[in-house]
Motif scaffolding. Sequence first.
Motif, PDB file in Angstrom:
ATOM      1  N   ASP A 139       0.850  -1.185   0.000  1.00 53.74           N
ATOM      2  CA  ASP A 139       0.000   0.000   0.000  1.00 53.74           C
ATOM      3  C   ASP A 139       0.894   1.247   0.000  1.00 53.74           C
ATOM      4  OD1 ASP A 139      -2.369  -1.489  -0.054  1.00 53.74           O
ATOM      5  OD2 ASP A 139      -2.341  -1.730   2.117  1.00 53.74           O
ATOM      6  N   ASN A 140       0.868   2.029   1.074  1.00 53.37           N
ATOM      7  CA  ASN A 140       1.662   3.262   1.111  1.00 53.37           C
ATOM      8  C   ASN A 140       2.827   3.171   2.082  1.00 53.37           C
ATOM      9  OD1 ASN A 140       0.176   3.151   3.437  1.00 53.37           O
ATOM     10  ND2 ASN A 140      -0.455   5.285   3.442  1.00 53.37           N
ATOM     11  N   SER A 141       3.214   1.942   2.480  1.00 52.06           N
ATOM     12  CA  SER A 141       4.281   1.764   3.467  1.00 52.06           C
ATOM     13  C   SER A 141       5.430   0.946   2.894  1.00 52.06           C
ATOM     14  CB  SER A 141       3.734   1.065   4.719  1.00 52.06           C
ATOM     15  OG  SER A 141       2.696   1.831   5.299  1.00 52.06           O
ATOM     16  N   TYR A 158      -6.632  -8.970   9.508  1.00 51.66           N
ATOM     17  CA  TYR A 158      -5.266  -8.689   9.050  1.00 51.66           C
ATOM     18  C   TYR A 158      -5.191  -8.619   7.525  1.00 51.66           C
ATOM     19  CZ  TYR A 158      -3.858  -9.077  13.843  1.00 51.66           C
ATOM     20  OH  TYR A 158      -3.735  -8.853  15.188  1.00 51.66           O
ATOM     21  N   GLU A 159      -6.211  -7.991   6.926  1.00 58.60           N
ATOM     22  CA  GLU A 159      -6.219  -7.825   5.475  1.00 58.60           C
ATOM     23  C   GLU A 159      -5.163  -6.826   5.018  1.00 58.60           C
ATOM     24  OE1 GLU A 159      -9.879  -4.546   5.480  1.00 58.60           O
ATOM     25  OE2 GLU A 159     -10.113  -6.500   4.527  1.00 58.60           O
ATOM     26  N   ARG A 160      -4.556  -6.073   5.944  1.00 66.77           N
ATOM     27  CA  ARG A 160      -3.448  -5.170   5.610  1.00 66.77           C
ATOM     28  C   ARG A 160      -2.094  -5.844   5.792  1.00 66.77           C
ATOM     29  NH1 ARG A 160      -4.541  -2.643   1.963  1.00 66.77           N
ATOM     30  NH2 ARG A 160      -6.192  -4.167   1.881  1.00 66.77           N
ATOM     31  N   LEU A 205       0.445 -10.998   3.134  1.00 68.29           N
ATOM     32  CA  LEU A 205      -0.182  -9.917   2.385  1.00 68.29           C
ATOM     33  C   LEU A 205      -1.650 -10.248   2.195  1.00 68.29           C
ATOM     34  CD1 LEU A 205       2.693  -9.726  -0.181  1.00 68.29           C
ATOM     35  CD2 LEU A 205       2.103  -7.864   1.366  1.00 68.29           C
ATOM     36  N   GLY A 206      -2.512  -9.280   2.442  1.00 67.19           N
ATOM     37  CA  GLY A 206      -3.938  -9.522   2.361  1.00 67.19           C
ATOM     38  C   GLY A 206      -4.429  -9.623   0.925  1.00 67.19           C
ATOM     39  N   ALA A 207      -5.609 -10.191   0.747  1.00 62.18           N
ATOM     40  CA  ALA A 207      -6.229 -10.255  -0.577  1.00 62.18           C
ATOM     41  C   ALA A 207      -6.426  -8.848  -1.117  1.00 62.18           C
ATOM     42  CB  ALA A 207      -7.562 -10.988  -0.482  1.00 62.18           C
ATOM     43  N   ASN A 215       2.129  -5.623  14.037  1.00 62.62           N
ATOM     44  CA  ASN A 215       1.458  -4.441  13.522  1.00 62.62           C
ATOM     45  C   ASN A 215       1.200  -4.634  12.029  1.00 62.62           C
ATOM     46  OD1 ASN A 215       1.576  -2.904  15.980  1.00 62.62           O
ATOM     47  ND2 ASN A 215       3.751  -2.537  15.560  1.00 62.62           N
ATOM     48  N   ALA A 216       0.119  -4.051  11.536  1.00 63.79           N
ATOM     49  CA  ALA A 216      -0.202  -4.172  10.115  1.00 63.79           C
ATOM     50  C   ALA A 216       0.901  -3.540   9.271  1.00 63.79           C
ATOM     51  CB  ALA A 216      -1.542  -3.514   9.821  1.00 63.79           C
ATOM     52  N   LEU A 217       1.101  -4.082   8.064  1.00 69.43           N
ATOM     53  CA  LEU A 217       2.110  -3.524   7.167  1.00 69.43           C
ATOM     54  C   LEU A 217       1.770  -2.099   6.766  1.00 69.43           C
ATOM     55  CD1 LEU A 217       2.837  -6.525   4.748  1.00 69.43           C
ATOM     56  CD2 LEU A 217       4.301  -5.654   6.581  1.00 69.43           C
ATOM     57  N   SER A 218       0.487  -1.778   6.712  1.00 66.60           N
ATOM     58  CA  SER A 218       0.088  -0.430   6.317  1.00 66.60           C
ATOM     59  C   SER A 218      -1.268  -0.109   6.907  1.00 66.60           C
ATOM     60  CB  SER A 218       0.025  -0.311   4.792  1.00 66.60           C
ATOM     61  OG  SER A 218      -1.184  -0.869   4.309  1.00 66.60           O
ATOM     62  N   GLY A 219      -1.601   1.166   6.838  1.00 66.24           N
ATOM     63  CA  GLY A 219      -2.933   1.600   7.248  1.00 66.24           C
ATOM     64  C   GLY A 219      -3.795   1.904   6.052  1.00 66.24           C
ATOM     65  N   GLY A 220      -3.312   1.492   4.867  1.00 61.78           N
ATOM     66  CA  GLY A 220      -4.009   1.806   3.626  1.00 61.78           C
ATOM     67  C   GLY A 220      -5.317   1.063   3.490  1.00 61.78           C
TER      68      GLY A 220
END
Length: 292
Positions: free
Chosen positions: A51-53, A120-122, A65-67, A168-173
């Motif tokens: 995403d943005n991270s 955890y889709e992010r 990685l989420g769908a 923690n999630a990879l991104s908040g996107g």
Amino acid sequence: MKTLQFTIPVAHDRTVIVQEDCMPHFYPHLHRHHEAQLMWILEGKGTLIADNSMHPFQENDIFLLGANQSHVFKSNAEYFDEAHPKQVRSISVFFDPNGKLASLFNLPELYMLQSFVKDYERGFKVPNEYFKEVSRRVLRLKEASQMDQLMHFFYLLRTLCHVSKQVNALSGGKNSSISENEGIRIGSIYNYIAQNFTKPITLEEVADQANLTPQAFCRYFKKHTGNTFVAFLNEMRVHEACKKLTHHKCESISGVAYNCGFNSITNFNRVFKSVIGNSPKEYMVNFQRNVQ
């Protein structure tokens, strides 16, 4: 323009796809696919953009990685040097939580796993202390066949579910709802930045990749990534600088700064500290202390 949507080769007799790859470098374009992906880096180094991270990766890192999560595993520059060939290797587990597995996830006994996949889709990175446990599950899944493979898949998900309580999630996107056309445009922007960040990039140049005016581009980029263009570009340059600063053949700090796209050492030091929290020199000292 490079399309963002990516189709995974599907084995019609499998609900879960296990794929081992060996190639000169990872697929270099930002993309997404309907399947969630667990990726174990067996060999290779670079930066994951999710995403943005951004997140550095190296051997024995494992990422979920989420769908439909936009991502690219960007290999370091040396993997594109034809004069000194290198290779990357990985094992990936692909599964579509909204496909054939959806009815199984709706079973009361598997409700916990359904909640885990949704929560955890992010995505997230598996902590190092859980590497042996998760990698062992991946290998058992890879070696299994037919019904046994599906059973080992649920064991793997259960392990990841327990691990996820400490990540923690990879991104908040929230990119999963964007249209295909928007995905193509965002992918084009990200790919252009990733291929040119070591050189001066003007706002006009990157806006042209999206067929927008500079003013409209600034609004568009902020809306879809949560970052300003300058902040995203600086973060990409700093992550590249971190890799160069910790390389055993590290050049001078000023050399790293200029080779990563910064036009002054003062600006480099300021941006580096704002992104990492330490100065470049402090970062190098801390790294050397930790590896001794």
